[in-house]
Design a protein around this motif. Structure first.
Motif, PDB file in Angstrom:
ATOM      1  N   ASP A  88       0.838  -1.211   0.035  1.00  0.00           N
ATOM      2  CA  ASP A  88       0.030  -0.043   0.135  1.00  0.00           C
ATOM      3  C   ASP A  88       0.879   1.312  -0.074  1.00  0.00           C
ATOM      4  N   GLY A  89       0.110   2.215  -0.382  1.00  0.00           N
ATOM      5  CA  GLY A  89       0.966   3.479  -0.372  1.00  0.00           C
ATOM      6  C   GLY A  89      -0.170   4.732  -0.064  1.00  0.00           C
ATOM      7  N   ILE A  90       0.149   5.825   0.425  1.00  0.00           N
ATOM      8  CA  ILE A  90      -0.574   7.105   0.366  1.00  0.00           C
ATOM      9  C   ILE A  90       0.246   8.057  -0.219  1.00  0.00           C
ATOM     10  N   TYR A  91      -0.334   8.769  -1.020  1.00  0.00           N
ATOM     11  CA  TYR A  91       0.000   9.699  -2.348  1.00  0.00           C
ATOM     12  C   TYR A  91      -0.744  11.024  -2.140  1.00  0.00           C
ATOM     13  N   ARG A  92      -0.061  12.302  -2.623  1.00  0.00           N
ATOM     14  CA  ARG A  92      -0.360  13.307  -2.908  1.00  0.00           C
ATOM     15  C   ARG A  92      -0.075  13.674  -4.468  1.00  0.00           C
ATOM     16  N   ALA A  93      -1.256  13.957  -5.164  1.00  0.00           N
ATOM     17  CA  ALA A  93      -1.108  14.619  -6.356  1.00  0.00           C
ATOM     18  C   ALA A  93      -1.131  16.037  -6.390  1.00  0.00           C
ATOM     19  N   ASN A  94      -0.119  16.771  -6.377  1.00  0.00           N
ATOM     20  CA  ASN A  94      -0.042  18.131  -6.548  1.00  0.00           C
ATOM     21  C   ASN A  94      -0.686  18.960  -7.271  1.00  0.00           C
ATOM     22  N   ALA A  95      -1.107  20.323  -7.070  1.00  0.00           N
ATOM     23  CA  ALA A  95      -1.859  20.930  -8.201  1.00  0.00           C
ATOM     24  C   ALA A  95      -1.117  21.190  -9.240  1.00  0.00           C
ATOM     25  N   ASP A  96       0.385  21.214  -9.248  1.00  0.00           N
ATOM     26  CA  ASP A  96       1.124  21.655 -10.198  1.00  0.00           C
ATOM     27  C   ASP A  96       1.313  20.516 -11.160  1.00  0.00           C
ATOM     28  N   GLY A  97       0.818  19.230 -10.809  1.00  0.00           N
ATOM     29  CA  GLY A  97       0.694  18.089 -11.724  1.00  0.00           C
ATOM     30  C   GLY A  97       1.785  17.062 -11.182  1.00  0.00           C
ATOM     31  N   SER A  98       2.757  17.478 -10.141  1.00  0.00           N
ATOM     32  CA  SER A  98       3.809  16.217  -9.714  1.00  0.00           C
ATOM     33  C   SER A  98       2.809  15.377  -8.645  1.00  0.00           C
ATOM     34  N   LEU A  99       3.481  14.394  -8.352  1.00  0.00           N
ATOM     35  CA  LEU A  99       3.120  13.272  -7.551  1.00  0.00           C
ATOM     36  C   LEU A  99       4.137  13.215  -6.530  1.00  0.00           C
ATOM     37  N   THR A 100       3.497  13.275  -5.077  1.00  0.00           N
ATOM     38  CA  THR A 100       4.421  13.098  -3.965  1.00  0.00           C
ATOM     39  C   THR A 100       4.228  11.900  -3.138  1.00  0.00           C
ATOM     40  N   THR A 101       5.017  11.065  -2.939  1.00  0.00           N
ATOM     41  CA  THR A 101       4.914   9.904  -2.004  1.00  0.00           C
ATOM     42  C   THR A 101       4.921  10.201  -0.415  1.00  0.00           C
ATOM     43  N   ILE A 102       3.734   9.906   0.329  1.00  0.00           N
ATOM     44  CA  ILE A 102       3.623  10.278   1.645  1.00  0.00           C
ATOM     45  C   ILE A 102       4.097   9.031   2.499  1.00  0.00           C
ATOM     46  N   ALA A 103       3.721   8.089   2.190  1.00  0.00           N
ATOM     47  CA  ALA A 103       4.062   6.942   2.709  1.00  0.00           C
ATOM     48  C   ALA A 103       4.120   5.654   1.943  1.00  0.00           C
ATOM     49  N   GLU A 104       5.094   4.921   1.871  1.00  0.00           N
ATOM     50  CA  GLU A 104       5.300   3.773   0.628  1.00  0.00           C
ATOM     51  C   GLU A 104       6.225   2.687   1.601  1.00  0.00           C
ATOM     52  N   ASP A 105       6.162   1.495   1.216  1.00  0.00           N
ATOM     53  CA  ASP A 105       7.079   0.474   1.903  1.00  0.00           C
ATOM     54  C   ASP A 105       7.081  -0.778   0.973  1.00  0.00           C
ATOM     55  N   PRO A 106       7.788  -0.600  -0.002  1.00  0.00           N
ATOM     56  CA  PRO A 106       7.946  -1.901  -0.920  1.00  0.00           C
ATOM     57  C   PRO A 106       8.327  -3.163  -0.367  1.00  0.00           C
ATOM     58  N   ASP A 107       9.072  -3.193   0.621  1.00  0.00           N
ATOM     59  CA  ASP A 107       9.848  -4.023   1.456  1.00  0.00           C
ATOM     60  C   ASP A 107       8.735  -4.608   2.635  1.00  0.00           C
ATOM     61  N   ARG A 108       7.718  -3.843   2.651  1.00  0.00           N
ATOM     62  CA  ARG A 108       6.852  -4.397   3.829  1.00  0.00           C
ATOM     63  C   ARG A 108       7.528  -4.517   5.116  1.00  0.00           C
ATOM     64  N   SER A 109       8.384  -3.736   5.505  1.00  0.00           N
ATOM     65  CA  SER A 109       9.198  -3.881   6.683  1.00  0.00           C
ATOM     66  C   SER A 109       8.701  -2.913   7.695  1.00  0.00           C
ATOM     67  N   ARG A 110       8.010  -1.969   7.241  1.00  0.00           N
ATOM     68  CA  ARG A 110       7.681  -0.732   8.168  1.00  0.00           C
ATOM     69  C   ARG A 110       5.742  -0.853   8.519  1.00  0.00           C
ATOM     70  N   PHE A 111       5.203  -0.965   7.113  1.00  0.00           N
ATOM     71  CA  PHE A 111       3.843  -1.054   6.906  1.00  0.00           C
ATOM     72  C   PHE A 111       3.129  -2.477   6.734  1.00  0.00           C
ATOM     73  N   GLY A 112       2.219  -2.777   7.396  1.00  0.00           N
ATOM     74  CA  GLY A 112       1.426  -4.196   7.008  1.00  0.00           C
ATOM     75  C   GLY A 112       0.421  -3.647   5.838  1.00  0.00           C
ATOM     76  N   PHE A 113      -0.379  -2.777   6.250  1.00  0.00           N
ATOM     77  CA  PHE A 113      -1.580  -2.030   5.538  1.00  0.00           C
ATOM     78  C   PHE A 113      -1.741  -0.699   6.237  1.00  0.00           C
ATOM     79  N   LEU A 114      -2.285   0.093   5.072  1.00  0.00           N
ATOM     80  CA  LEU A 114      -2.778   1.432   5.359  1.00  0.00           C
ATOM     81  C   LEU A 114      -4.049   1.871   5.345  1.00  0.00           C
ATOM     82  N   GLY A 115      -4.653   2.582   6.093  1.00  0.00           N
ATOM     83  CA  GLY A 115      -5.836   3.225   5.873  1.00  0.00           C
ATOM     84  C   GLY A 115      -6.352   3.525   4.679  1.00  0.00           C
ATOM     85  N   ASN A 116      -7.830   3.323   4.475  1.00  0.00           N
ATOM     86  CA  ASN A 116      -8.378   3.532   3.165  1.00  0.00           C
ATOM     87  C   ASN A 116      -8.655   5.138   2.818  1.00  0.00           C
TER      88      ASN A 116
END
Length: 402
Positions: A88-116
C-alpha cells in the motif's frame, strides 16, 4: 442520451439535394448539442494519477480527498519488486501536476497495510492510520512527503484505532480509538501529548447536561477551529446522534432517535455539518437523505429520483456547498456524483460517461472530495482497450468552468 433525427430525402432536383444536405448538417449539429452530457459544459477534468501511467494496481484505489490548493490525497497500491506481492501507499497529487509519496513501503518492513481514507489539509499534510510491520501494532500518522509524524501508537496506551482520521490546518489529527483498558473514545493530537475528548466510561456535557457516550470507531471530522463532529450513541438507550465540540463539552446536531440512523458527518469551518441519515417518514416510507445544517435541511433524498442504494456520506465546503454520490432509481446500478438535488443540472460525472479517452465503468467519491472552489476529487474505473486487461483506474480533479 440518444436523439433520433429523421431527415426527409429529396433526390428530384439539385436544389432539393442541397436543402437536404443543409437539413442533415443542422440536424447533426443539434444532435451533438443534445447528446453532449451536461457535465461537459460545467467542468474541466484533470487526471492526476493513473494506474497504467503511474504503475498502480487498478483495484487498489480507495478514497480521494482534496484541499483548497487543489492537491489530492489518495491511497493506492503497487506490485512489489518480486512481482508476486503488493504494498500500500499514501500519495499526494499536487496542483502543479507532480506526484508526492507520503508513505510507501515496498519491502513491507514498516507497514503491513494503510488506512483507506487519507485526509489532507491546506498545507498538504496528510493523515492516515497504519498497521505496523512486522507485528500487529497500529499507528495514526501525519506526513508531508518528507517526514512522517507519529500522532499515536498501540505500543503505548492504545489498543486499536478507528482507521479513518481527519486533519486540520494546524496539523491536529482527530481519530477514534480504544485504550488498553478497553475504554473507547474520541482523541486528537499533533505529535505530542494526545488530547482525550471523551471516553465511554466518563460523563461529558452535552447541551449543558451530563451524559455518557457509547463508543464506536467511526470517522470524526475536525475543522480549522478545532471543533470535532462525530456520530455516537448515548447510554443507556444507545440511540445514535450527531454531535460537535471538544474536550468534554459538546452540542447536538442531530438528536438520538430510535427510528433514525445516521452516518459519520463532515464539518466545515462555519460549524455546519453534513451527513447521511435513514428513517421512516410519516407515510411509513423508508427514506435515505443527505442533510446539512442546524436546524437540518435536506439536500437530496430517496423520495425523488435518487434510489435507496448508492448514497454515501457527503462532502461539505466552507461555503456550505455539498457533494455526494448516488444511484438514480432508473439507472441502477450506475453511480454518479452530484453537487445538488437536480439529477441533471447538478450532475458532475458518472458511469458511462466518456473521460480521458475511455468510458467510465464506475466512479467513487468520499467525504473530503469537495473544496471551497467547488473542485471535486474522485476515482474512476475506465474501460480502455489500450490498457492492460482492457481497464485502468485513475484519480481526477473536476474544476467548475467559469
Amino acid at each position: 442520451m440518444t436523439q433520433t433525427c429523421r431527415v426527409r430525402r429529396h433526390a428530384q432536383t439539385t436544389k432539393h439535394g442541397v436543402r437536404g444536405v443543409f437539413v442533415i448538417l443542422v440536424s447533426l449539429a443539434l444532435f451533438a448539442v443534445l447528446a453532449a452530457p451536461a457535465y461537459a459544459a460545467k467542468y474541466g477534468f484533470t487526471k492526476v494519477a493513473d494506474s497504467a501511467r503511474d504503475d498502480f494496481n487498478p483495484n487498489s484505489f480507495t478514497c480521494a480527498s482534496i484541499n483548497n490548493q487543489g492537491d489530492i490525497a489518495f491511497r493506492a497500491g503497487r506490485t512489489s519488486p518480486d512481482g508476486l506481492n503488493s504494498f500500500d501507499g499514501i500519495y499526494r497529487a499536487n496542483a502543479d501536476g507532480s506526484l508526492t509519496t507520503i508513505a510507501e513501503d515496498p519491502d513491507r518492513s514498516r507497514f503491513g497495510f494503510l488506512g483507506n481514507f487519507p485526509s489532507i489539509n491546506d498545507l498538504g499534510d496528510v493523515s492516515f492510520a497504519a498497521n505496523l510491520a512486522p507485528g500487529f501494532d497500529q499507528a495514526v500518522l501525519r506526513g508531508n512527503g518528507t517526514e512522517l509524524t507519529t500522532i499515536a501508537t498501540t505500543t503505548e496506551e492504545f489498543n486499536f484505532f478507528g482507521f479513518d482520521t481527519s486533519v486540520n490546518n494546524s496539523g491536529e489529527v482527530a481519530f477514534k480509538a480504544e485504550l488498553d483498558n478497553f475504554d473507547e473514545g474520541l482523541f486528537s493530537g499533533s505529535g505530542g501529548e494526545v488530547t482525550t475528548h471523551y471516553l465511554n466510561s466518563t460523563d461529558v456535557f452535552l447541551d449543558g447536561q451530563q451524559v455518557r457516550f457509547g463508543g464506536n470507531d467511526s470517522r470524526p471530522s475536525i475543522n480549522n477551529l478545532g471543533d470535532i463532529a462525530f456520530d455516537e450513541t448515548i447510554q443507556p438507550a444507545f440511540d445514535s446522534g450527531i454531535f460537535v465540540g471538544r474536550e468534554g463539552s459538546f452540542r447536538t446536531i442531530a438528536a438520538p432517535d430510535p427510528n433514525r440512523s445516521v452516518q459519520e458527518p463532515v464539518l466545515n469551518d462555519e460549524g455546519t455539518a453534513a451527513f447521511e441519515t435513514s428513517f421512516f417518514d410519516e407515510t411509513g416510507q423508508f427514506v435515505t437523505a443527505i442533510v446539512k445544517g442546524n436546524p437540518l435541511t435536506t439536500v437530496a433524498d430517496t423520495t425523488g429520483p435518487f434510489g435507496f442504494f448508492g448514497f454515501r456520506p457527503p462532502a461539505i465546503n466552507n461555503n456550505g456547498d455539498v457533494a455526494f454520490s448516488a444511484i438514480l432509481d432508473d439507472d441502477f446500478p450506475n453511480t454518479s456524483i452530484y453537487v445538488g438535488p437536480d439529477p441533471k443540472k447538478d450532475r458532475v460525472i458518472g458511469t458511462g460517461d466518456k473521460l480521458d479517452g475511455a468510458t467510465t465503468s464506475n466512479v467513487s467519491f468520499c467525504e473530503e472530495g469537495l473544496n471551497d472552489s467547488g473542485q471535486v476529487a474522485f476515482i474512476a474505473r475506465l474501460d480502455d482497450p489500450s490498457a492492460p486487461e482492457g481497464r485502468r483506474t485513475a484519480v481526477f480533479r473536476a474544476t467548475p468552468k467559469k
